[in-house]
Structure formats: structure tokens, C-alpha cells
Design an enzyme around this catalytic site. Structure first.
Site, PDB file in Angstrom:
ATOM      1  N   ALA A  64       0.843  -1.186   0.000  1.00  0.00           N
ATOM      2  CA  ALA A  64       0.000   0.000   0.000  1.00  0.00           C
ATOM      3  C   ALA A  64       0.884   1.243   0.000  1.00  0.00           C
ATOM      4  CB  ALA A  64      -0.916  -0.004   1.218  1.00  0.00           C
ATOM      5  N   GLY A 107      -0.076  -5.235   0.456  1.00  0.00           N
ATOM      6  CA  GLY A 107      -1.155  -5.263  -0.516  1.00  0.00           C
ATOM      7  C   GLY A 107      -0.736  -5.865  -1.838  1.00  0.00           C
ATOM      8  N   GLU A 110      -1.166  -9.516  -1.349  1.00  0.00           N
ATOM      9  CA  GLU A 110      -2.611  -9.756  -1.311  1.00  0.00           C
ATOM     10  C   GLU A 110      -3.211  -9.695  -2.718  1.00  0.00           C
ATOM     11  OE1 GLU A 110      -4.053  -8.196   3.026  1.00  0.00           O
ATOM     12  OE2 GLU A 110      -3.260  -6.690   1.659  1.00  0.00           O
ATOM     13  N   GLU A 130       2.864  -5.498   7.213  1.00  0.00           N
ATOM     14  CA  GLU A 130       2.026  -4.421   7.750  1.00  0.00           C
ATOM     15  C   GLU A 130       2.234  -4.184   9.241  1.00  0.00           C
ATOM     16  OE1 GLU A 130      -0.379  -6.047   4.199  1.00  0.00           O
ATOM     17  OE2 GLU A 130       0.970  -6.833   5.734  1.00  0.00           O
TER      18      GLU A 130
END
Length: 256
Positions: A64, A107, A110, A130
Site C-alpha cells: 500500500a 497489498g 494480497e 504491515e
């Protein structure tokens, strides 16, 4: 410039490329929105048979966008409803192949796990870091990762935030195919071509049953499998495939 680029190597295959090289394809809201819009459009393309999703040589997606995330609060995070953007990728009706070079972190990992097949280069690095910035995976990292590699490996990765090598990821079952770095995209595209040449209704049913059955009791999942097989016996492609096999010729599939 668009943050997500789309190419059509052939009529049946789409190549979707993340395009923020200056930040290693970090996933801000804009890139997620663009990607979701592209996948929604692709879902309506009846000629499409497979999608390859990639970044560049340095990064699939490095996670992210922390600069973006640091400025928002819980309510704004809620109103973004990013789960709807991710769903556009995960619910794509045709197989999605993630072609991973470099970093696939947070992310980015993911996103790769929203695909159906992951092809990675030997120098790729994967992880869910994270926790190191005070949050946790929020786009399926705790759930898809656990289903892919099991509780204990998922716990280790998420609780420590450690980054693992592509070789280690391959050994734990997180990667479908491990190849040389310069062969990643070519390998993914060749896999897409192989899938695109197969009967599309059978391919779609396989994807649907594997995904739906993963969260169902075994008896229910087996019933889904049986019903899908029965449906395929009504298709023209089933007759064409079996006749071609018996006649020792190459089949021609129409998706009917």
C-alpha cells in the site's frame, strides 16, 4: 499517465500492468480504482479467456502507499470500501495469472493472492510486513495466506512481517511456478495461451468450483463438482473434445 495499462497480446488474453514505477507500484486509491474498473470491463468481454496481471522488473507491487495511508482515519478508510475494488479482481470470471518480479509485499502480495496462478521470478520477495507500521493485512492477507500455506506459516509471516524469498514461497505452496527473472512474463503469457486454447466453459467451471468449494464442507464441495461435471456433458465442447480425441485430431472449441 494511467496508473494501470491494458494490452491485448491476443483477442483471448488481456495483459494488465501496474504502472507506478517511481514508487514500485505502491497501491494508492487511484491505482486500485483504475484496476477495478479495468477488471469490471474485462468481465463483460465474452472473447476473453485469461488475464495476466503484472508490474515491472523491480516490483509487482511493493504494498500500500504509506504516504496515502498515513493521512486517513478509520472513517475515511471505511468509506473507501476498498473491498469492492479488490473483489473486481478476485471475482474475474476467467483465470487470472499473476506474473511477479521483485517485490510483492503487503497489498502487493494480497493482490497476487487474488489471482488463480502465481508465476514468480527467483529474485522475487514476498511478505506481509504491515505489522511493522502498526497495522495488519486488510485485503485478505490473514485469510488467503492461511488458506494457501497453513496457520503456522501464515502466523509467522503476519506476526513478524518478515519477507521471504521466492524459493521459500514456492516450497510452502504460495507460488505456482518459479522461473528465472527474465522468463516470468513470457511464462505467464504462455500459460495464458494454453488456458485460452481450452474449452472455456470447462475452464470457468473448474475455477468456480475450486473457489466455491474451498470454503464449503467436503460433501457440499463434492456435490458442486458433480453438478458442474454434469453441466459440461451438455456442452458442444465436450462432444468436440472427446470426438477429436477418438479421431486423433486437434479439437476446435467454441465455448458452447
Amino acid at each position: 499517465m494511467a496508473q494501470v495499462l491494458v494490452e491485448r497480446p491476443s483477442g483471448a488474453i488481456a495483459l494488465v500492468r501496474l504502472n507506478r514505477p517511481e514508487v514500485r507500484n505502491a497501491l494508492n486509491l487511484t491505482i486500485r480504482q483504475e484496476m477495478a474498473a479495468i477488471f469490471r470491463d474485462l468481465a463483460d468481454d465474452t472473447s476473453l479467456r485469461c488475464v495476466v496481471l503484472t508490474g515491472n522488473e523491480q516490483a509487482f507491487a511493493a504494498g500500500a502507499d504509506i504516504a496515502d495511508m498515513s493521512r486517513i482515519d478509520a472513517i475515511e478508510m471505511y468509506h473507501r470500501h476498498t473491498e469492492r475494488l479488490w473483489a473486481a479482481v478476485g471475482e474475474c470470471p476467467v483465470p487470472v495469472i499473476a506474473a511477479v518480479n521483485g517485490f510483492a509485499l503487503g497489498g502487493g502480495l494480497e493482490l497476487a493472492m487474488h489471482a488463480d496462478i502465481i508465476v514468480a521470478g527467483k529474485s522475487a520477495q514476498l511478505g506481509q510486513p504491515e505489522v511493522k507500521v502498526g497495522i495488519m493485512p486488510g485485503a485478505g492477507g490473514t485469510q488467503r495466506l492461511t488458506r494457501a500455506v497453513g496457520k503456522f506459516r501464515a502466523m509467522l509471516m503476519c506476526l513478524t512481517g518478515e519477507i521471504i524469498s521466492a524459493q521459500e514461497a514456492f516450497e510452502m505452496g504460495l507460488i505456482s511456478r518459479l522461473v528465472e527473472d527474465d522468463a516470468v512474463l513470457d511464462t505467464a503469457l504462455k500459460l495464458a495461451e494454453r488456458i485460452a486454447a481450452l474449452p472455456p466453459i470447462a475452464v470457468a467451471q473448474i475455477k468456480e468450483v475450486i473457489l466455491a468449494g474451498a470454503d464449503a464442507p467436503l460433501s457440499t464441495a463434492l456435490a458442486l463438482e458433480r453438478k458442474a461435471v454434469q453441466v459440461l456433458f451438455a456442452s458442444r465442447d465436450k462432444a468436440e473434445g472427446m470426438n477429436a480425441f477418438l479421431e486423433k485430431r486437434k479439437p476446435t472449441y467454441t465455448g458452447e
